[in-house]
Structures are given as structure tokens and as C-alpha cells.
Design a protein around this motif. Structure first.
Motif, PDB file in Angstrom:
ATOM      1  N   GLN A 123       0.843  -1.211   0.000  1.00  0.00           N
ATOM      2  CA  GLN A 123       0.000   0.000   0.000  1.00  0.00           C
ATOM      3  C   GLN A 123       0.875   1.256   0.000  1.00  0.00           C
ATOM      4  O   GLN A 123       0.608   2.206  -0.731  1.00  0.00           O
ATOM      5  CB  GLN A 123      -0.897   0.024   1.235  1.00  0.00           C
ATOM      6  CG  GLN A 123      -2.017  -0.975   1.186  1.00  0.00           C
ATOM      7  CD  GLN A 123      -2.759  -1.034   2.524  1.00  0.00           C
ATOM      8  OE1 GLN A 123      -2.678  -2.015   3.236  1.00  0.00           O
ATOM      9  NE2 GLN A 123      -3.471   0.029   2.865  1.00  0.00           N
ATOM     10  N   ARG A 186      -6.650  -3.212  -3.499  1.00  0.00           N
ATOM     11  CA  ARG A 186      -7.534  -2.364  -2.696  1.00  0.00           C
ATOM     12  C   ARG A 186      -8.494  -3.182  -1.819  1.00  0.00           C
ATOM     13  O   ARG A 186      -8.548  -2.956  -0.603  1.00  0.00           O
ATOM     14  CB  ARG A 186      -8.293  -1.382  -3.597  1.00  0.00           C
ATOM     15  CG  ARG A 186      -9.085  -0.321  -2.835  1.00  0.00           C
ATOM     16  CD  ARG A 186      -9.669   0.744  -3.751  1.00  0.00           C
ATOM     17  NE  ARG A 186      -8.647   1.586  -4.343  1.00  0.00           N
ATOM     18  CZ  ARG A 186      -8.043   2.588  -3.699  1.00  0.00           C
ATOM     19  NH1 ARG A 186      -8.361   2.864  -2.459  1.00  0.00           N
ATOM     20  NH2 ARG A 186      -7.118   3.296  -4.303  1.00  0.00           N
ATOM     21  N   PHE A 190      -8.499  -3.071   2.231  1.00  0.00           N
ATOM     22  CA  PHE A 190      -9.575  -2.396   2.971  1.00  0.00           C
ATOM     23  C   PHE A 190     -10.741  -3.307   3.340  1.00  0.00           C
ATOM     24  O   PHE A 190     -11.525  -2.982   4.219  1.00  0.00           O
ATOM     25  CB  PHE A 190     -10.083  -1.193   2.176  1.00  0.00           C
ATOM     26  CG  PHE A 190      -9.049  -0.114   2.046  1.00  0.00           C
ATOM     27  CD1 PHE A 190      -8.716   0.667   3.148  1.00  0.00           C
ATOM     28  CD2 PHE A 190      -8.385   0.099   0.851  1.00  0.00           C
ATOM     29  CE1 PHE A 190      -7.744   1.657   3.048  1.00  0.00           C
ATOM     30  CE2 PHE A 190      -7.412   1.094   0.732  1.00  0.00           C
ATOM     31  CZ  PHE A 190      -7.093   1.872   1.842  1.00  0.00           C
TER      32      PHE A 190
ATOM     33  N   ASP B  76     -10.328  16.007   2.195  1.00  0.00           N
ATOM     34  CA  ASP B  76     -11.504  15.249   1.770  1.00  0.00           C
ATOM     35  C   ASP B  76     -12.625  16.175   1.295  1.00  0.00           C
ATOM     36  O   ASP B  76     -13.348  15.845   0.354  1.00  0.00           O
ATOM     37  CB  ASP B  76     -12.005  14.369   2.915  1.00  0.00           C
ATOM     38  CG  ASP B  76     -11.086  13.175   3.145  1.00  0.00           C
ATOM     39  OD1 ASP B  76     -10.263  12.899   2.259  1.00  0.00           O
ATOM     40  OD2 ASP B  76     -11.189  12.535   4.201  1.00  0.00           O
ATOM     41  N   SER B 129      -5.376   7.616  -1.102  1.00  0.00           N
ATOM     42  CA  SER B 129      -6.418   6.593  -1.092  1.00  0.00           C
ATOM     43  C   SER B 129      -5.883   5.216  -0.692  1.00  0.00           C
ATOM     44  O   SER B 129      -6.645   4.337  -0.310  1.00  0.00           O
ATOM     45  CB  SER B 129      -7.091   6.501  -2.462  1.00  0.00           C
ATOM     46  OG  SER B 129      -6.263   5.813  -3.386  1.00  0.00           O
ATOM     47  N   TRP B 130      -4.543   5.037  -0.792  1.00  0.00           N
ATOM     48  CA  TRP B 130      -3.962   3.722  -0.460  1.00  0.00           C
ATOM     49  C   TRP B 130      -3.600   3.557   1.012  1.00  0.00           C
ATOM     50  O   TRP B 130      -3.333   2.448   1.465  1.00  0.00           O
ATOM     51  CB  TRP B 130      -2.719   3.454  -1.310  1.00  0.00           C
ATOM     52  CG  TRP B 130      -3.081   3.019  -2.690  1.00  0.00           C
ATOM     53  CD1 TRP B 130      -3.009   3.756  -3.833  1.00  0.00           C
ATOM     54  CD2 TRP B 130      -3.600   1.736  -3.082  1.00  0.00           C
ATOM     55  NE1 TRP B 130      -3.456   3.019  -4.903  1.00  0.00           N
ATOM     56  CE2 TRP B 130      -3.818   1.777  -4.466  1.00  0.00           C
ATOM     57  CE3 TRP B 130      -3.909   0.556  -2.388  1.00  0.00           C
ATOM     58  CZ2 TRP B 130      -4.334   0.686  -5.180  1.00  0.00           C
ATOM     59  CZ3 TRP B 130      -4.422  -0.531  -3.090  1.00  0.00           C
ATOM     60  CH2 TRP B 130      -4.622  -0.448  -4.474  1.00  0.00           C
ATOM     61  N   ARG B 132      -5.252   5.256   3.757  1.00  0.00           N
ATOM     62  CA  ARG B 132      -6.226   5.833   4.685  1.00  0.00           C
ATOM     63  C   ARG B 132      -6.845   4.750   5.553  1.00  0.00           C
ATOM     64  O   ARG B 132      -6.613   3.562   5.349  1.00  0.00           O
ATOM     65  CB  ARG B 132      -7.305   6.558   3.870  1.00  0.00           C
ATOM     66  CG  ARG B 132      -6.757   7.639   2.967  1.00  0.00           C
ATOM     67  CD  ARG B 132      -6.287   8.826   3.737  1.00  0.00           C
ATOM     68  NE  ARG B 132      -7.407   9.487   4.349  1.00  0.00           N
ATOM     69  CZ  ARG B 132      -8.204  10.340   3.704  1.00  0.00           C
ATOM     70  NH1 ARG B 132      -7.959  10.654   2.447  1.00  0.00           N
ATOM     71  NH2 ARG B 132      -9.227  10.886   4.306  1.00  0.00           N
ATOM     72  N   PRO B 134      -9.928   2.361   6.972  1.00  0.00           N
ATOM     73  CA  PRO B 134     -11.062   1.714   6.298  1.00  0.00           C
ATOM     74  C   PRO B 134     -12.292   2.625   6.278  1.00  0.00           C
ATOM     75  O   PRO B 134     -13.046   2.616   5.309  1.00  0.00           O
ATOM     76  CB  PRO B 134     -11.301   0.459   7.148  1.00  0.00           C
ATOM     77  CG  PRO B 134      -9.975   0.155   7.754  1.00  0.00           C
ATOM     78  CD  PRO B 134      -9.330   1.493   8.008  1.00  0.00           C
ATOM     79  N   GLU B 137     -11.931   5.050   3.503  1.00  0.00           N
ATOM     80  CA  GLU B 137     -12.149   4.342   2.240  1.00  0.00           C
ATOM     81  C   GLU B 137     -13.645   4.129   2.010  1.00  0.00           C
ATOM     82  O   GLU B 137     -14.134   4.281   0.889  1.00  0.00           O
ATOM     83  CB  GLU B 137     -11.406   2.994   2.261  1.00  0.00           C
ATOM     84  CG  GLU B 137     -11.735   2.027   1.129  1.00  0.00           C
ATOM     85  CD  GLU B 137     -11.227   2.478  -0.239  1.00  0.00           C
ATOM     86  OE1 GLU B 137     -10.505   3.504  -0.326  1.00  0.00           O
ATOM     87  OE2 GLU B 137     -11.557   1.799  -1.238  1.00  0.00           O
ATOM     88  N   ARG B 138     -14.380   3.848   3.083  1.00  0.00           N
ATOM     89  CA  ARG B 138     -15.830   3.646   2.956  1.00  0.00           C
ATOM     90  C   ARG B 138     -16.494   4.943   2.475  1.00  0.00           C
ATOM     91  O   ARG B 138     -17.326   4.941   1.574  1.00  0.00           O
ATOM     92  CB  ARG B 138     -16.409   3.222   4.312  1.00  0.00           C
ATOM     93  CG  ARG B 138     -17.791   2.583   4.253  1.00  0.00           C
ATOM     94  CD  ARG B 138     -18.373   2.363   5.634  1.00  0.00           C
ATOM     95  NE  ARG B 138     -18.531   3.600   6.393  1.00  0.00           N
ATOM     96  CZ  ARG B 138     -19.450   4.543   6.136  1.00  0.00           C
ATOM     97  NH1 ARG B 138     -20.294   4.377   5.138  1.00  0.00           N
ATOM     98  NH2 ARG B 138     -19.507   5.647   6.869  1.00  0.00           N
ATOM     99  N   ARG B 140     -15.029   7.364   0.821  1.00  0.00           N
ATOM    100  CA  ARG B 140     -14.568   7.596  -0.546  1.00  0.00           C
ATOM    101  C   ARG B 140     -15.469   6.843  -1.530  1.00  0.00           C
ATOM    102  O   ARG B 140     -15.935   7.397  -2.528  1.00  0.00           O
ATOM    103  CB  ARG B 140     -13.123   7.105  -0.685  1.00  0.00           C
ATOM    104  CG  ARG B 140     -12.331   7.701  -1.844  1.00  0.00           C
ATOM    105  CD  ARG B 140     -10.961   7.038  -1.929  1.00  0.00           C
ATOM    106  NE  ARG B 140     -11.086   5.673  -2.404  1.00  0.00           N
ATOM    107  CZ  ARG B 140     -10.976   5.321  -3.684  1.00  0.00           C
ATOM    108  NH1 ARG B 140     -10.718   6.218  -4.592  1.00  0.00           N
ATOM    109  NH2 ARG B 140     -11.121   4.062  -4.041  1.00  0.00           N
ATOM    110  N   ARG B 141     -15.729   5.576  -1.234  1.00  0.00           N
ATOM    111  CA  ARG B 141     -16.578   4.781  -2.127  1.00  0.00           C
ATOM    112  C   ARG B 141     -17.991   5.353  -2.168  1.00  0.00           C
ATOM    113  O   ARG B 141     -18.627   5.373  -3.211  1.00  0.00           O
ATOM    114  CB  ARG B 141     -16.615   3.323  -1.651  1.00  0.00           C
ATOM    115  CG  ARG B 141     -15.289   2.615  -1.843  1.00  0.00           C
ATOM    116  CD  ARG B 141     -15.352   1.165  -1.390  1.00  0.00           C
ATOM    117  NE  ARG B 141     -14.011   0.588  -1.259  1.00  0.00           N
ATOM    118  CZ  ARG B 141     -13.751  -0.623  -0.826  1.00  0.00           C
ATOM    119  NH1 ARG B 141     -14.740  -1.425  -0.487  1.00  0.00           N
ATOM    120  NH2 ARG B 141     -12.503  -1.062  -0.741  1.00  0.00           N
TER     121      ARG B 141
END
Lengths: 215, 215
Positions: A123, A186, A190, B76, B129-130, B132, B134, B137-138, B140-141
Motif C-alpha cells: 500500500q 484495494r 480495505f 476530503d 487513497s492507499w 487511509r 477503512p 475508504e468507505r 470515498r466509495r
């Protein structure tokens, strides 16, 4: 023409007769690399300082700087070792894969497996790859060239065996597969995807690509 | 069934009557965001400190912290604005694309164009993004969900028009396209590829994917 190459990796070079001084230097270097690897995995790239790495290796920061100019050089040395280490298992998977699919899934699966216990390092490498200098990016691509060549070989073999039609530039396809392989870290990072599920997920994507090349 | 949705973006909310205090707070927030954006583009994420951002905005660090908890939250907020801003041009490209290829190339090309003058910000976002949490990341998605929905719609429309065969899960294909789109920032960042060439390069990859789905 046989596209499966001979094993041409240079053997781990360790001259038979090393001066005591040279030997000590190499041992220091290896100790630094191991400590740095452990700390990068534990704390990420930003989180591990040269001071921490020196302390963990039981030496002064000066001794670390005698082997590496800075943290970036140390990090790159570790990553280069890791990419070089992928070469053999990926080539074995290429040789053993009976179909193109089997070869590709085996190759990338072997890479995922090799990295499974050091995901934070991967990562950090993927993160760093976006904000490095153009020169660092050039070296990164250079170090990936042998692995890229293996992916192209797997596709070329599929064409030779009449399994795939070469209606697309195979290098383009190899680069797509590589980008999809990298993106596959990814969900491992995650969502805690296992290596098996990570590989199965990539296999589904490989199937889409291969459908486009079906003979 | 018509898969092209109405414009459902919330209008930029700015209540007609704001207390003087609330208005000042919002102006501060916007000033911080603009300074931060400029500095992130100029120096990258790591290179810009809250102190620099405050100075550029002509305020104290305390005033910055009154609007944002930390640099991550500030970063963000900028990225969320940018992704929200992609929604309209991508939807226009979807509506105007006569074929699936035209829609997809137009959509991703519009995204590349929107980001062309702030590549370092995008690189910093891809890097971050690699590494951060979880939870980040949630989120972000979550913020990408409306754009992902547009890509799926383009594919579904292709199936409805008899252009594509739905022999593969279209969400899987949309996610592949998304990953390839993101990978397409690399040659822009490191090889100085123009937006046109960056889009053309992705178009070649889209062609491979669409060949797999050909009806």
C-alpha cells in the motif's frame, strides 16, 4: 518459436572472497533493509523514520546513511527486491498454466500470495508511486519490465496455440491486466479479502479481457 | 425503462437569510478551501501545512481549525467537491453519447478534462487513497457511488439497445472501467500526456472491454 524463456535471473551475487570490510558493509546493509522492511510494514512509509530504523537495527543513523542516501532510496531497494522475487513464481505459473487463463490467474495469484503478509508495504509503495519524481517513475517501470514481459508472453503463447486472436495489441492488453492486478490490492487492504478471493476477483476480470481476444 | 435519470443533484444550498455570523463562517470556510486547494496543487498533500494554508488565506491557524478538524478533513472536503463536480459533465456525456463507446469515452474524457489543471491534487488523492483508514475508504466509495451509477447506466443502455450482450455482470465491468480510468492518470502525471491523448489511450482500453460484451 518457444516463448517460455530460460531462467535468466542473475544468481544472488555474493563473491566467494570478500574482504572483511566489504562483508561487514554488506551485513550492515542487509540488517538495515530487514529493519526498514519490518518498520514500513508496521508503521507505513511516513510513519517509520531513519532514526527508528537505525534503532531497530541496533546501529547509529550515521551507519544507516553510510548504506543509503535517504529513506526513499532505502524504500526503493526493498521494493526492487520484492519485484525481483516475483519473477520466479510468476514464471513457474506461466510454464505450468495449461491455458492462457490458467497461466495469467496463476501468475497474478502468485504475486498476490507473495505480498499477502506485507500488504502495508505494498500500500505504501502504491501510494508513493503517485507522488514520486518522473525519474523515480522511470526506474519503477524499468524494474517492472521483466514481469510485464512474462504477461505479454502468456498472451503470445495463447495466440500461438490458437486460443486467442491477436486482433488487439497484446502490450496494450498486458498493461490493462497489470493495472487491474494493482487495483486488486484495494479490496485486500480495505475489505480484508483473502488471497484466494483476491485472486478469484481478478480471475473474473481476466475472463472479461480474454473474452475480447477469443479466437 | 429509461435509464437516463433526471438531474437530481441538490442545488447549491445557500439559504436566502443567513445570520451575519453564519455567513462569515461560510465565507471563512470557502476561503480556507480555496487556499488549501491552491497549496495542495502547488506542493502536494504532504508539502502543504495547516500553517501555510492559514497564512495564504490571511487568517490564523485557529480560524482554520474552527472550520476543519485537521488537514485530512480539509483534503476530503476538496475532493468531495471535485467528485460532485464531475457528475454533471459525465451525465451530459452519457446523454449525448450515441453509442456505448461514445458515452463511456465522453464520460471519462470529461472527467480527465475537469482534472487537467489540477493533476497534482489528483495524484495526492490517489496516493492518499492507499493509506487511509477503512472508514475513510468507505466514505470515498460512498462519494463515488453516483458516478459509478452513471457508468453502469451507460452499459445497461447498451444492452437495452441491443448493442451489448449482458453475459457478464455489468457492475463488474463498470468497476474494471473505473480502475482503468484511474490508472490513466499515470501517463498524464509522468509522461505529460495531453487530455486528448489520455482519453484516446483509455478509449483503446474501453474498446477491449466492449469487444468482450459485443452482442
Amino acid at each position: 518459436m518457444n516463448h517460455i524463456p530460460m531462467r535468466m535471473n542473475a544468481p544472488a551475487v555474493r563473491p566467494q572472497k570478500m574482504t572483511r570490510r566489504a562483508l561487514a558493509k554488506q551485513q550492515t546493509r542487509e540488517k538495515v533493509l530487514q529493519s526498514a522492511r519490518d518498520l514500513f510494514i508496521e508503521r507505513g512509509y511516513e510513519g517509520a523514520t531513519i532514526r527508528d530504523i537505525a534503532r531497530a537495527a541496533g546501529m547509529s543513523t550515521g551507519a544507516v546513511f553510510a548504506s543509503f542516501t535517504d529513506k526513499t532510496e532505502l524504500f526503493d531497494a526493498i521494493l526492487n527486491d520484492d519485484f525481483a522475487a516475483l519473477q520466479d513464481p510468476m514464471q513457474d505459473a506461466l510454464v505450468n498454466g495449461k491455458t492462457t487463463r490458467e497461466a495469467l490467474v496463476g501468475m497474478f495469484g502468485a504475486a498476490y500470495r507473495a505480498h499477502a503478509d506485507q500488504l502495508p508495504l505494498i500500500q505504501a509503495a502504491l501510494a508513493a508511486s503517485w507522488t514520486r519524481t518522473p525519474e523515480a517513475e522511470r526506474l519503477r517501470r524499468e524494474s517492472l519490465r521483466p514481469i510485464r514481459a512474462l504477461v505479454i508472453q502468456a498472451l503470445e503463447r495463447g495466440v500461438e496455440h490458437g486460443e486467442l486472436a491477436a486482433r488487439v495489441d497484446l502490450r496494450l492488453v498486458a498493461d490493462m491486466l497489470w493495472d487491474l492486478y494493482l487495483a486488486g490490492y484495494r479490496p485486500a487492504a480495505f475489505d480484508g479479502l483473502s488471497v484466494e478471493n483476491q485472486t478469484e476477483r481478478l480471475a473474473q476480470r481476466i475472463d472479461v479481457i480474454l473474452a475480447a481476444l477469443k479466437a
